[in-house]
Design a protein around this motif. Structure first.
Motif: not given
Length: 125
Positions: A45, A84, A92, A94
């Motif tokens: 990530a 993402l 964010l 993922f």
């Protein structure tokens, strides 16, 4: 580079004794540990958004949801991929997956938050 859905990160690992459940003290079998898989997902990530922020900004982990589906022995090669999928303000989200030579061994979601590094570190003092 703007932070937007679709960014991807990829990392690889050859499983060593230091990566096992025995070494992490999360079990008593010498196979790739769940905590090490979590770290691989986080690393993928981070790689997905590397270079996407202003100087002084970074991301920190907030939430991890992971299913560890199959064991991998010492010497096995694993890959972790992150994509993402959602940007909600500073959050964010993922989608992550981890595979070895036989197929999928873990899958889940990682949420990271964009922070100002110094402001974040001030909270530890």
């Amino acid at each position: 580079m703007p932070v937007e859905p679709g960014l991807t990160g990829h990392v690889e690992l050859e499983v060593a004794d230091a990566d096992t459940a025995v070494a992490f003290r999360s079990g008593d079998v010498a196979v790739l540990s769940t905590p090490r898989i979590v770290a691989l997902c986080e690393e993928a990530a981070v790689a997905a958004v590397a270079g996407a922020f202003e100087p002084g900004q970074t991301t920190v982990s907030m939430r991890i949801q992971l299913d560890h589906l199959a064991p991998t022995a010492v010497g096995g090669k694993v890959t972790a991929d992150a994509r993402l999928v959602v940007v909600e303000g500073r959050r964010l989200k993922f989608s992550v997956s981890v595979n070895d030579e036989r197929g999928l061994i873990a899958a889940g979601k990682v949420t990271r938050v964009v922070v100002d590094r110094e402001h974040f570190l001030d909270k530890t003092r």
